[in-house]
Design a protein around this motif. Sequence first.
Motif, PDB file in Angstrom:
ATOM      1  N   SER A 186      -0.551   0.206  -0.102  1.00 25.56           N
ATOM      2  CA  SER A 186      -0.910  -0.171  -1.469  1.00 25.56           C
ATOM      3  C   SER A 186      -0.213  -1.479  -1.801  1.00 25.56           C
ATOM      4  O   SER A 186       0.508  -2.041  -0.985  1.00 25.56           O
ATOM      5  CB  SER A 186      -0.510   0.925  -2.464  1.00 25.56           C
ATOM      6  OG  SER A 186       0.892   0.998  -2.602  1.00 25.56           O
ATOM      7  N   THR A 187      -0.418  -1.903  -3.025  1.00 25.74           N
ATOM      8  CA  THR A 187       0.240  -3.099  -3.536  1.00 25.74           C
ATOM      9  C   THR A 187       0.934  -2.726  -4.838  1.00 25.74           C
ATOM     10  O   THR A 187       0.315  -2.123  -5.721  1.00 25.74           O
ATOM     11  CB  THR A 187      -0.787  -4.223  -3.803  1.00 25.74           C
ATOM     12  OG1 THR A 187      -1.478  -4.500  -2.587  1.00 25.74           O
ATOM     13  CG2 THR A 187      -0.113  -5.477  -4.316  1.00 25.74           C
ATOM     14  N   PHE A 188       2.230  -3.037  -4.924  1.00 24.15           N
ATOM     15  CA  PHE A 188       2.936  -2.851  -6.187  1.00 24.15           C
ATOM     16  C   PHE A 188       2.492  -3.938  -7.156  1.00 24.15           C
ATOM     17  O   PHE A 188       2.235  -5.077  -6.752  1.00 24.15           O
ATOM     18  CB  PHE A 188       4.448  -2.960  -6.007  1.00 24.15           C
ATOM     19  CG  PHE A 188       5.142  -1.680  -5.647  1.00 24.15           C
ATOM     20  CD1 PHE A 188       4.834  -0.481  -6.260  1.00 24.15           C
ATOM     21  CD2 PHE A 188       6.142  -1.682  -4.677  1.00 24.15           C
ATOM     22  CE1 PHE A 188       5.481   0.692  -5.940  1.00 24.15           C
ATOM     23  CE2 PHE A 188       6.802  -0.509  -4.348  1.00 24.15           C
ATOM     24  CZ  PHE A 188       6.473   0.677  -4.970  1.00 24.15           C
ATOM     25  N   ASN A 189       2.438  -3.599  -8.415  1.00 22.55           N
ATOM     26  CA  ASN A 189       2.162  -4.598  -9.430  1.00 22.55           C
ATOM     27  C   ASN A 189       3.280  -5.639  -9.426  1.00 22.55           C
ATOM     28  O   ASN A 189       4.429  -5.337  -9.087  1.00 22.55           O
ATOM     29  CB  ASN A 189       2.031  -3.944 -10.806  1.00 22.55           C
ATOM     30  CG  ASN A 189       0.808  -3.057 -10.871  1.00 22.55           C
ATOM     31  OD1 ASN A 189      -0.179  -3.304 -10.180  1.00 22.55           O
ATOM     32  ND2 ASN A 189       0.860  -2.024 -11.686  1.00 22.55           N
TER      33      ASN A 189
ATOM     34  N   GLY B 233       7.596  -7.722   0.041  1.00 19.43           N
ATOM     35  CA  GLY B 233       6.981  -8.394  -1.098  1.00 19.43           C
ATOM     36  C   GLY B 233       6.391  -7.327  -2.013  1.00 19.43           C
ATOM     37  O   GLY B 233       7.088  -6.401  -2.415  1.00 19.43           O
ATOM     38  N   GLU B 234       5.110  -7.426  -2.281  1.00 18.62           N
ATOM     39  CA  GLU B 234       4.434  -6.430  -3.120  1.00 18.62           C
ATOM     40  C   GLU B 234       3.701  -5.381  -2.288  1.00 18.62           C
ATOM     41  O   GLU B 234       3.195  -4.409  -2.837  1.00 18.62           O
ATOM     42  CB  GLU B 234       3.455  -7.136  -4.070  1.00 18.62           C
ATOM     43  CG  GLU B 234       4.161  -8.032  -5.069  1.00 18.62           C
ATOM     44  CD  GLU B 234       3.205  -8.865  -5.898  1.00 18.62           C
ATOM     45  OE1 GLU B 234       1.980  -8.816  -5.655  1.00 18.62           O
ATOM     46  OE2 GLU B 234       3.692  -9.576  -6.793  1.00 18.62           O
ATOM     47  N   ARG B 235       3.636  -5.565  -0.977  1.00 16.71           N
ATOM     48  CA  ARG B 235       2.911  -4.640  -0.097  1.00 16.71           C
ATOM     49  C   ARG B 235       3.767  -3.416   0.197  1.00 16.71           C
ATOM     50  O   ARG B 235       4.965  -3.508   0.426  1.00 16.71           O
ATOM     51  CB  ARG B 235       2.517  -5.308   1.215  1.00 16.71           C
ATOM     52  CG  ARG B 235       1.554  -6.445   1.030  1.00 16.71           C
ATOM     53  CD  ARG B 235       0.217  -6.021   0.485  1.00 16.71           C
ATOM     54  NE  ARG B 235      -0.466  -5.176   1.445  1.00 16.71           N
ATOM     55  CZ  ARG B 235      -1.464  -4.364   1.163  1.00 16.71           C
ATOM     56  NH1 ARG B 235      -1.915  -4.276  -0.050  1.00 16.71           N
ATOM     57  NH2 ARG B 235      -2.024  -3.638   2.091  1.00 16.71           N
ATOM     58  N   VAL B 236       3.115  -2.257   0.212  1.00 10.88           N
ATOM     59  CA  VAL B 236       3.773  -0.969   0.421  1.00 10.88           C
ATOM     60  C   VAL B 236       3.070  -0.252   1.562  1.00 10.88           C
ATOM     61  O   VAL B 236       1.840  -0.247   1.644  1.00 10.88           O
ATOM     62  CB  VAL B 236       3.671  -0.091  -0.848  1.00 10.88           C
ATOM     63  CG1 VAL B 236       4.266   1.281  -0.621  1.00 10.88           C
ATOM     64  CG2 VAL B 236       4.307  -0.784  -2.031  1.00 10.88           C
TER      65      VAL B 236
END
Length: 107
Positions: A9-12, A44-47
């Motif tokens: 997923s991507t974190f906000n 970064g923002e990637r999970v």
Amino acid sequence: MLIRLTYISTFNANITEADIDELTGKAAEFNKRHGISGILAVEGERVCQILEGPRPEVQTLFESIRRDPRHSGIVELDVSEIDQPHFEAWGMVRRPMVDIVTLAFSL
């Protein structure tokens, strides 16, 4: 029946390192109470996260993650039945992304 579920997923953009640390700590406590273990990698923002445990508990948790407004672009990569958890001693730990990729090839 135990399963292993892997998703990305991507974190906000407004999620901070402190938020991620707090989330990981709370997840470790929750997961331990529900027989779930796993590993979380954030770059970064990637999970990328691997969850293991009883099917109903893991699926319920994943549905909660899908509804969590801190995530977007959630993609389930794999769900497999397992005989025993690989991360049994961990409620939830955070590791570098390269570690989770390495683990994925060894499971």
